[in-house]
Design an enzyme around this catalytic site. Sequence first.
Site, PDB file in Angstrom:
ATOM      1  N   HIS A 124      -9.539 -33.693  34.122  1.00 53.45           N
ATOM      2  CA  HIS A 124      -9.817 -34.412  35.358  1.00 53.45           C
ATOM      3  C   HIS A 124     -11.109 -35.212  35.223  1.00 53.45           C
ATOM      4  O   HIS A 124     -11.923 -34.972  34.329  1.00 53.45           O
ATOM      5  CB  HIS A 124      -9.926 -33.442  36.541  1.00 53.45           C
ATOM      6  CG  HIS A 124     -11.094 -32.500  36.451  1.00 53.45           C
ATOM      7  ND1 HIS A 124     -11.144 -31.449  35.540  1.00 53.45           N
ATOM      8  CD2 HIS A 124     -12.266 -32.446  37.137  1.00 53.45           C
ATOM      9  CE1 HIS A 124     -12.284 -30.798  35.684  1.00 53.45           C
ATOM     10  NE2 HIS A 124     -12.989 -31.389  36.639  1.00 53.45           N
TER      11      HIS A 124
ATOM     12  N   HIS B  75     -12.821 -34.615  31.665  1.00 50.80           N
ATOM     13  CA  HIS B  75     -13.290 -33.389  31.022  1.00 50.80           C
ATOM     14  C   HIS B  75     -12.393 -32.206  31.372  1.00 50.80           C
ATOM     15  O   HIS B  75     -11.566 -32.278  32.287  1.00 50.80           O
ATOM     16  CB  HIS B  75     -14.756 -33.100  31.363  1.00 50.80           C
ATOM     17  CG  HIS B  75     -15.029 -32.989  32.830  1.00 50.80           C
ATOM     18  ND1 HIS B  75     -15.100 -34.082  33.674  1.00 50.80           N
ATOM     19  CD2 HIS B  75     -15.259 -31.908  33.615  1.00 50.80           C
ATOM     20  CE1 HIS B  75     -15.353 -33.678  34.909  1.00 50.80           C
ATOM     21  NE2 HIS B  75     -15.458 -32.370  34.898  1.00 50.80           N
TER      22      HIS B  75
ATOM     23  N   ASP C 127     -14.291 -36.029  37.854  1.00 45.85           N
ATOM     24  CA  ASP C 127     -14.763 -35.340  39.060  1.00 45.85           C
ATOM     25  C   ASP C 127     -14.519 -36.136  40.334  1.00 45.85           C
ATOM     26  O   ASP C 127     -14.884 -37.311  40.444  1.00 45.85           O
ATOM     27  CB  ASP C 127     -16.253 -35.012  38.932  1.00 45.85           C
ATOM     28  CG  ASP C 127     -16.505 -33.782  38.064  1.00 45.85           C
ATOM     29  OD1 ASP C 127     -15.602 -32.943  37.956  1.00 45.85           O
ATOM     30  OD2 ASP C 127     -17.618 -33.679  37.498  1.00 45.85           O
TER      31      ASP C 127
END
Length: 306
Positions: A101, A256, A103
């Site tokens: 994803h 990440h 953030d």
Amino acid sequence: MSLHSFDSLDIQKVTANIGARVSGIDISEPLAEEQVAALREALNVHKALVFDDVHLDDAGHQAFARHFGDITTAHPTVSAVDGAANVLPVDSERGRANHWHTDVTFVLNPPQATTLRSITIPPYGGETLIASSAAAYRDLPEPLRQLADTLWAEHTNDYDYAVPDEEIDEEKAEQRAEFTSITYRTAHPVVRVHPLTGERGLFIGGFAQRIVGLSVGESRKILDLLQSYVTRPENILRWRWSPNQLVVFDNRITQHYAIDNYDGLPRRLHRVTVAGDVPVGIEGKESYSIEGDASHYTTVATPVAA
């Protein structure tokens, strides 16, 4: 490769496509304008920066993050560290973000940068993977690139995370209820133009649930195909945490993943994010909100060149 942008500041590449290790600077002290400019430029180039031997408390962590812009509150829906409204505990006991994803892409202006500081590190495992979505875009064959350039995706925090019902206990149900206590839906360009570098990157990840104008099933196939370029091993920095480290990555052009490979041992990081701008696609059109107001979480940043 070493970039000497300011006296003793030393920046060493970690991989070809993403990541650099920064030394010769004490980020617990107030930074000079030249140092801040050098770090911003390094972040533009390398997408993720690692600082070793960092001795910061939550206040110092926030002060460092502010060098990159205004900081957000901890999260639109998830509670902060006690006494630090801008610090999110990334704690294995509160759930694990073991999915790819970027953030908070479900809001209109997701954070421009994420900073993570190691608090408790398991004796093995618990790495964070950070992927360059710019390298992924460059890897696309021309027909796929032309398709991606035209697409928009709807991002939301309200979806099932593909977790079977039998795996959701009471604690996980409570965590999910908190995460989705306000429903957000935002449409972003699948190809985002970085406001400072002009680079194009695939702006998708786990919160991108459907392509605008396509069915969920069709969307999944296309998103999975594009995502496979983000997660090519050549495009990933696999960071094994040590005590007293801080990592900052450009949330506009990375994804990440926190690997759940540490047998449930304690793992805790603290996260501070920097307010971002509204994403823009290759035709200059801005993202648009469909549902949910995040003004309590973040201001809207105006990109400022390093």
